[in-house]
Scaffold this motif. Sequence first.
Motif, PDB file in Angstrom:
ATOM      1  N   TYR A  10       4.618   1.559  -2.482  1.00 32.83           N
ATOM      2  CA  TYR A  10       4.900   0.200  -2.070  1.00 32.83           C
ATOM      3  C   TYR A  10       6.021  -0.301  -2.950  1.00 32.83           C
ATOM      4  CZ  TYR A  10       2.913  -3.635   0.589  1.00 32.83           C
ATOM      5  OH  TYR A  10       2.662  -4.613   1.499  1.00 32.83           O
TER       6      TYR A  10
ATOM      7  N   ILE B 272       6.885  -9.353  -1.457  1.00 36.00           N
ATOM      8  CA  ILE B 272       7.388  -8.722  -0.236  1.00 36.00           C
ATOM      9  C   ILE B 272       8.899  -8.902  -0.130  1.00 36.00           C
ATOM     10  CG2 ILE B 272       7.309  -8.783   2.287  1.00 36.00           C
ATOM     11  CD1 ILE B 272       4.800  -7.603   0.944  1.00 36.00           C
TER      12      ILE B 272
ATOM     13  N   MET C 261       7.320  -4.833   9.343  1.00 33.58           N
ATOM     14  CA  MET C 261       7.028  -4.906   7.914  1.00 33.58           C
ATOM     15  C   MET C 261       8.028  -4.142   7.063  1.00 33.58           C
ATOM     16  SD  MET C 261       2.940  -4.362   8.412  1.00 33.58           S
ATOM     17  CE  MET C 261       2.529  -3.840   6.748  1.00 33.58           C
TER      18      MET C 261
ATOM     19  N   THR D  94       4.809 -11.329   5.504  1.00 33.67           N
ATOM     20  CA  THR D  94       3.685 -11.432   4.572  1.00 33.67           C
ATOM     21  C   THR D  94       2.376 -11.636   5.317  1.00 33.67           C
ATOM     22  OG1 THR D  94       5.125 -12.374   2.857  1.00 33.67           O
ATOM     23  CG2 THR D  94       2.761 -12.682   2.584  1.00 33.67           C
TER      24      THR D  94
ATOM     25  N   HIS E 251       1.313  -8.317   6.650  1.00 29.79           N
ATOM     26  CA  HIS E 251       0.753  -7.502   5.570  1.00 29.79           C
ATOM     27  C   HIS E 251      -0.703  -7.902   5.299  1.00 29.79           C
ATOM     28  CE1 HIS E 251       3.870  -4.957   3.610  1.00 29.79           C
ATOM     29  NE2 HIS E 251       4.707  -5.773   4.243  1.00 29.79           N
TER      30      HIS E 251
END
Length: 424
Positions: free
Chosen positions: A26, A272, A313, A391, A394
Amino acid sequence: MILNAPLFINHVNYPSYIDYTVELSYATSNSCSTPESTPSPPLSKSNSPQPTVSQVRERRVFDLPCAVCLWPATGYHYNVASCNGCKTFFRRCVLSGSSFRCIRSDSNCLTAMRLVPGARIKCRSCRLDRCLQQGMRKEAVTSGFLANEGKTATDTYLASISQPSTSTAIPKVTETASCLRQALRLISKFRKCDIRLEEVDIHISKLLNMESFLDNLSNYKEISQTKRDLPEWLTIDLVSAIEFAKRLPDLAKFKDSDKEELIRTSCFTIAIAIQAIESYFEKHQRVVMPDGTDIIQAMIESGTVIQADYTQMFVTILDPLHREEFTIDELVLTLQMLFFTIASPENLSDEGKEQLEKSVKSSMQCLMVLLITQARYGALTALNETFITVTHIHKHKMKEAEPFRQKLRDLLIEQCVFDYRPTH
């Protein structure tokens, strides 16, 4: 979303909690300058005529659908990309305190309905439910600085200024941009360090008051072959977001308890955004972590079907960055505005609410002073709205995986994503 559990439900194909089939990656001190700092060109006041508020809105870049009815959204209203119709409906419901009954006997309109872009939801009860499900916030209607007689904070502020730049504001904006620019550059280095998170107390209150990681980068080595998994990268980037927030000039004006609340509501979105911005500056077309992991490619290799949500995303989130070619100064001042405008005033003290209103306005003014034309402001506002929307996706994906995670393993994720509140 913890170190020993899959991040998204599509990855529940691992043989055990710790043994991942594929590693998915990530992917801050109060000193504002170092010998490596590169000064920005001086900011100057534009001599061109300033467009009206209506012209700003017409030239605004916004290509998201309404989260409620799928009609083209006109902006980000009450925390959600939405059209004027759904915005007005939600506002009237909140201000009137209306309650409705579902027109179906089973109270199940939304499940039975197939949404078609532009088709209104006839059942007012289910339409209101969908507004709330998509993230519209009631407090955004009743809070003056988030909504003023149906206007967003951006609308209200743009209408109140005639000249975005003043000679007295330019030095302050230059200093702020320089400080935050250097913070983002140090964060880029921090994300490549071999910091061991298990050795750090990652309670928000501790991270806010401890010595900045960004001032001690020499204590860490740069990652070479080490790979991090996806949840570990998120924790790193949440720490990065907190370090960025600690450099915001206005944060010091809040008391400690209010600072914690601001971090809780804003730092996941900032994390993010940092992932996307770092990938943009590295000239990637998709979100790529500092260890070289391309998340979409890793998903493909693991056999995961790449759904539209994953594309949004990790791929299309970069589209506005590449399209507009934003500068680092534009982006750091936009992140400053994002941090304050998405913060929820609900759990702030009275003094904190008052200061948040001031910080929202000052962060908007700071960005306006930097820009040559107000049209650029619209593109940056739309970028923030993209970050917020991604976001929400996510969070939705992470909550889908809720049954498969071991709670309280990664405290910072628990605090910033799942609103866990540890007792001190």
